[in-house]
Design a protein around this motif. Structure first.
Motif, PDB file in Angstrom:
ATOM      1  N   VAL A 245      39.836 -18.577 -33.399  1.00 41.47           N
ATOM      2  CA  VAL A 245      39.921 -19.980 -33.599  1.00 41.47           C
ATOM      3  C   VAL A 245      41.177 -20.353 -34.798  1.00 41.47           C
ATOM      4  N   GLU A 246      41.183 -19.202 -35.623  1.00 45.45           N
ATOM      5  CA  GLU A 246      42.250 -19.043 -36.826  1.00 45.45           C
ATOM      6  C   GLU A 246      43.523 -19.111 -36.322  1.00 45.45           C
ATOM      7  N   LEU A 247      43.935 -18.720 -35.254  1.00 44.69           N
ATOM      8  CA  LEU A 247      45.182 -18.379 -34.751  1.00 44.69           C
ATOM      9  C   LEU A 247      46.018 -19.519 -34.666  1.00 44.69           C
ATOM     10  N   LYS A 248      47.242 -19.704 -35.005  1.00 45.37           N
ATOM     11  CA  LYS A 248      48.233 -20.855 -34.828  1.00 45.37           C
ATOM     12  C   LYS A 248      48.819 -20.814 -33.383  1.00 45.37           C
ATOM     13  N   ASN A 249      48.670 -22.071 -32.834  1.00 45.98           N
ATOM     14  CA  ASN A 249      49.516 -22.153 -31.664  1.00 45.98           C
ATOM     15  C   ASN A 249      48.959 -21.126 -30.741  1.00 45.98           C
ATOM     16  N   PRO A 250      47.470 -21.404 -30.419  1.00 42.60           N
ATOM     17  CA  PRO A 250      46.826 -20.288 -29.505  1.00 42.60           C
ATOM     18  C   PRO A 250      47.317 -20.625 -27.982  1.00 42.60           C
ATOM     19  N   ARG A 251      47.478 -19.411 -27.246  1.00 39.10           N
ATOM     20  CA  ARG A 251      47.550 -19.870 -25.778  1.00 39.10           C
ATOM     21  C   ARG A 251      46.728 -18.939 -25.061  1.00 39.10           C
ATOM     22  N   CYS A 252      46.219 -19.253 -23.931  1.00 33.67           N
ATOM     23  CA  CYS A 252      45.494 -18.741 -22.844  1.00 33.67           C
ATOM     24  C   CYS A 252      46.032 -17.394 -22.345  1.00 33.67           C
TER      25      CYS A 252
ATOM     26  N   GLN B  60      47.339 -24.158 -23.855  1.00 34.78           N
ATOM     27  CA  GLN B  60      46.772 -24.264 -24.928  1.00 34.78           C
ATOM     28  C   GLN B  60      45.282 -24.713 -24.933  1.00 34.78           C
ATOM     29  N   PRO B  61      44.374 -23.923 -25.261  1.00 36.59           N
ATOM     30  CA  PRO B  61      42.877 -24.129 -25.323  1.00 36.59           C
ATOM     31  C   PRO B  61      42.533 -25.027 -26.477  1.00 36.59           C
ATOM     32  N   HIS B  62      41.270 -25.635 -26.299  1.00 35.93           N
ATOM     33  CA  HIS B  62      40.736 -26.320 -27.589  1.00 35.93           C
ATOM     34  C   HIS B  62      39.503 -25.728 -27.882  1.00 35.93           C
ATOM     35  N   ILE B  63      39.163 -26.210 -29.395  1.00 35.28           N
ATOM     36  CA  ILE B  63      37.924 -25.653 -29.532  1.00 35.28           C
ATOM     37  C   ILE B  63      36.607 -26.076 -29.119  1.00 35.28           C
ATOM     38  N   LYS B  64      35.398 -25.533 -28.888  1.00 31.78           N
ATOM     39  CA  LYS B  64      34.587 -25.982 -28.457  1.00 31.78           C
ATOM     40  C   LYS B  64      33.300 -24.908 -28.835  1.00 31.78           C
ATOM     41  N   SER B  65      31.855 -25.343 -29.033  1.00 31.05           N
ATOM     42  CA  SER B  65      30.981 -24.605 -29.671  1.00 31.05           C
ATOM     43  C   SER B  65      30.166 -23.877 -28.533  1.00 31.05           C
TER      44      SER B  65
END
Length: 607
Positions: free
Chosen positions: A435-442, A448-453
């Motif tokens: 989650v610390e990555l900038k501009n993450p990609r699958c 681009q993914p989003h954050i989920k718990s």
């Protein structure tokens, strides 16, 4: 550093590497407080006599040999030094200085004329300074890069140098930058120290391969008298006589070669050596980086041990669980099980071709792995070292799943490398939470993914920190760890250990047995080192005689330096936490840059 008053730097007069270290030392304001300087390394470490490299002894057994890393370490260790660091630029330029500039300076100085490579390097520096202004990185502060490159260029830019007229005329901006820094009091004092106030002569002597020595005419008061030639000769003669006696000994008196009978088990009263190579990922064909990084060195050591008639077991195998396997299986359109069968056979075939003599080459996707891994987990859980917490993870809506570390890439938050993985950056080596990555990609769909718990289990390393620290100090003292392994481990312990997540939302892996988490698997860096144990269990039902026998078994492990913290901190903490009398690491051999370079070269060749 501030808590280690015994630090000492050893160097040689006329050495540009030592000049840069003295600059960093002066700017960090540590000299005389926590660091002392000695210019005669051969009086302390005889093997430095030929190379004359500066080195920093932080404490016994903890030594830094890379001059650039010594500079960085000194600046990082002082509030006055940290403003001179630029993490965004330092690594790139320090690597350029080491690979390009230093060889060009050395060759030009020896040939007594600027080489094409040196002129090209100077043009690069000229171009940068034209853009940035006064300092290399374009700030108002002289940075680490300025210190390092200035020191390396000193022998060819100093007015006393026979090369200076050409080099200065070709690059006037470089000449101005050089003179501006030389006018600084700290730079001038560093030059005076590294030349012993003897002008340019020490540099000339150094580049000829000799040692410029400055000795007092008479020994200082209270100094021990020098060892007489007769005393030195007496010691050497004793060694010679012992060697001659061994050579002349009747061969019939020599120990008989050991006849290998499997399974090899520890023998009471003998030296029992358990050797492991880092388990290669099963998701690809082995390349030279794998061979050189840990397999070849372990094989050579195993052969040496057998020649010495030590009771030796050398094991290895493919690391088959985790996201790397799932990713490769998806790419090839097969199941993870099918992929593992295919590549395990290919790995074994390659190692057989290289004549690597494993006593057993196994794999981690076995029932033995599941049983041992889950037993270790339950013991840690029972003793209070396992905790649960909610973790924010990246979730890909397009793929409808949580993305494990290696299913996501992005920009490193530390060094801005664009293709950092979700667990670690291959460029700067720092561990990362995805989650610390900038501009993450699958990695699967490039969306681009989003954050989920998601709820996960953690190994509470903070509760084991004291025990791991005590064990590592004892292991380093009684065994042998390569310097990079000591430094990496020390930095992890210095920064403090924190709870570490040991579960992942995957299907391919060792299943978590705890109710509420049975839809998850163990994280590969909790699971994979246990593979050494399970592969031994695959080899012999009496595996505990090797792995639960610390008083009679010496564990020797070989790997690349990137794997060090998982073998010197996480894995030992796991075994210590079980309180089940596991055999722990005694000898750690970690390869450095060479293995990484071979890995990169092989990948480039395969494209």
């Amino acid at each position: 550093m501030a808590n280690a008053p015994g630090c000492q730097i050893f160097g040689s007069y006329g050495n540009p590497d030592h000049l840069k270290v003295l600059l960093a030392l002066s700017i960090s304001k540590l000299e005389g407080k926590t660091v002392d300087v000695d210019y005669n390394p051969q009086e302390n470490v005889s093997f430095l006599l030929k190379k004359k490299r500066p080195y920093l002894q932080v404490k016994p057994g903890f030594v830094l040999f890379s001059s650039n890393e010594i500079c960085r370490y000194l600046l990082e260790s002082s509030p006055r030094g940290k403003p001179h660091l630029s993490p965004k630029h330092d690594d790139t330029w320090l690597e350029w200085e080491r690979v390009k500039l230093k060889p060009a300076v050395r060759d030009s100085f020896k040939e007594e004329q600027p080489s094409v490579d040196l002129l090209n390097c100077l043009e690069s520096v000229e171009s940068i300074l034209m853009k940035t202004g006064r300092y290399f990185i374009g700030t108002n502060t002289c940075g680490l890069v300025d210190m390092v490159i200035w020191s390396t260029l000193y022998p060819v830019l100093a007015k006393e140098s026979s090369l200076s007229s050409v080099t200065r005329s070709k690059c006037p901006k470089v000449a101005d930058w050089f003179e501006d820094l030389l006018a600084d009091k700290q730079f001038a004092q560093a030059v005076t120290k590294v030349t012993a106030s003897c002008g340019f002569t020490p540099f000339q002597v150094y580049f000829k391969g000799d040692i410029f020595m400055v000795r007092p005419a008479t020994p200082p008061p209270g100094a021990d008298p020098p060892t007489s030639p007769e005393e030195v000769l007496a010691v050497e003669q004793a060694d010679i006589e012992e060697a001659v006696a061994a050579w002349n000994r009747d061969p019939a008196e020599a120990p008989k070669p050991r006849i290998l009978e499997h399974p090899i088990l520890p023998v009471e009263g003998e030296r029992n050596i358990l050797i492991t190579s880092a388990l290669p990922y099963v998701n690809n064909v082995p390349h030279l980086g794998n061979i050189i990084g840990c397999v070849l060195s372990a094989d050579v050591y195993a052969r040496f041990c057998r020649l010495r008639n030590y009771n030796t077991l050398y094991i290895c195998g493919t690391d088959e669980y985790g996201t790397a396997t799932e990713t490769k299986a998806m790419q090839e359109g097969v199941s993870p099980q099918e992929l593992c069968r295919k590549y395990n056979a290919l790995h074994k075939e390659v190692y057989d071709w290289f004549n690597i003599k494993f006593d057993h080459f196994g794999r981690t996707s076995t029932t033995e792995q599941t049983e041992i891994c889950q037993d270790i987990f339950w013991r840690l859980h029972k003793r209070g070292f396992i905790s649960a917490d909610t973790v924010e993870q990246l979730f890909c809506e397009n793929c409808q799943r949580f993305l494990a570390d290696r299913f996501v890439e992005g920009i490193c938050p530390f060094c801005a490398y664009e293709d950092a993985r979700g667990d670690q950056c291959d460029k700067c080596g720092k561990l990362i939470n995805a989650v610390e990555l900038k501009n993450p990609r699958c990695k699967t769909c490039a969306k681009q993914p989003h954050i989920k718990s998601s709820s996960h289990l953690f190994l509470d390393l903070s509760k084991l920190e004291s025990a791991v620290s005590d064990w590592s100090e004892k292991s380093v003292e009684e065994g042998y760890w390569t310097n990079n392994a000591r430094v990496i481990t020390s930095s992890w312990l210095r920064d403090g250990l924190r709870p570490r997540c040991i579960t992942r939302d995957l299907k391919w892996g060792t299943p978590v047995p705890l109710e509420g988490y049975t839809n998850k698997v163990f994280y590969v860096w909790f699971d994979a080192p246990i593979g050494y144990i399970s592969i031994t269990a695959e080899y012999t039902k009496d595996w505990k005689t090797w792995w639960k026998n610390p008083d009679r078994v010496q564990l020797v492990q070989f790997m690349a330096k990137d794997n060090v913290p998982f073998h010197t901190v996480v894995f030992p903490a796991t075994l210590i936490g079980t309180d089940d009398n596991y055999t722990l690491l005694n000898v750690m051999s970690a390869t450095g840059r060479f293995g990484i370079m071979m890995d990169s070269c092989t990948k480039i060749t395969n494209k």
